[in-house]
Write a protein that holds these residues in place. Structure first.
Motif, mmCIF file in Angstrom:
data_model
loop_
_atom_site.group_PDB
_atom_site.id
_atom_site.type_symbol
_atom_site.label_atom_id
_atom_site.label_comp_id
_atom_site.label_asym_id
_atom_site.label_seq_id
_atom_site.Cartn_x
_atom_site.Cartn_y
_atom_site.Cartn_z
ATOM 1 N N ARG A 76 48.909 -92.676 -18.069
ATOM 2 C CA ARG A 76 47.782 -93.396 -17.490
ATOM 3 C C ARG A 76 47.846 -93.512 -15.972
ATOM 4 O O ARG A 76 46.825 -93.471 -15.297
ATOM 5 N N LYS A 77 49.020 -93.659 -15.407
ATOM 6 C CA LYS A 77 49.151 -93.985 -13.987
ATOM 7 C C LYS A 77 49.335 -92.775 -13.074
ATOM 8 O O LYS A 77 49.132 -92.897 -11.870
ATOM 9 N N PHE A 85 44.664 -88.160 -19.715
ATOM 10 C CA PHE A 85 44.444 -89.546 -20.127
ATOM 11 C C PHE A 85 43.050 -89.712 -20.748
ATOM 12 O O PHE A 85 42.901 -90.272 -21.835
ATOM 13 N N VAL A 89 42.237 -90.741 -24.705
ATOM 14 C CA VAL A 89 41.421 -91.904 -25.079
ATOM 15 C C VAL A 89 40.279 -91.458 -25.990
ATOM 16 O O VAL A 89 39.973 -92.108 -26.995
ATOM 17 N N PHE A 103 47.247 -100.865 -23.394
ATOM 18 C CA PHE A 103 48.014 -100.213 -22.339
ATOM 19 C C PHE A 103 49.203 -101.099 -21.985
ATOM 20 O O PHE A 103 49.058 -102.307 -21.810
#
Length: 119
Positions: A76-77, A85, A89, A103
């Motif tokens: 995610r980051k 990502f 999802v 998360f």
């Protein structure tokens, strides 16, 4: 009494070149132990970005009925993984439409992230 099943999706630290995976491996183990302490069944789906992660995640999502899916911060980051990502999802939405999406901040607080969404 066991709570709903959780799937944790993250980067496989052993398969990411150029850094020491041991601290992350240890943190993942602590996170999994926390699920056990809380009586939550949790499956890991650890992927490498260059090894068809979409197929691995789709297979994991269809392998059980999940109440919650936690997407880890490594996916995610890290800005170069933004497309991955988004894809993951959307795979969750498609293959586990009834699952909450959560998360974590670190592998150590993954169970707490799931608890925000589990009944």
């Amino acid at each position: 009494m066991r709570r709903g099943r959780v799937l944790v999706i993250g980067l496989d630290p052993v398969r990411i070149p150029g850094w020491d995976p041991e601290p992350v491996v240890a943190a993942i183990a602590r996170g999994q132990a926390r699920f056990d302490e809380l009586g939550i069944d949790a499956d890991l789906c650890l992927v490498a970005p260059d090894d068809n992660p979409e197929a691995a995640v789709a297979e994991a999502l269809t392998g059980a009925d999940y109440a919650c899916v936690v997407v880890g911060g490594g996916i995610r980051k890290h800005e170069p993984l933004l497309g991955l990502f988004e894809t993951l999802v959307n795979l969750v939405r498609r293959h586990a439409p009834g699952a909450a999406i959560a998360f974590n901040s670190t592998p150590d607080d993954t169970a707490e992230a799931a608890l925000r969404w589990l009944p």
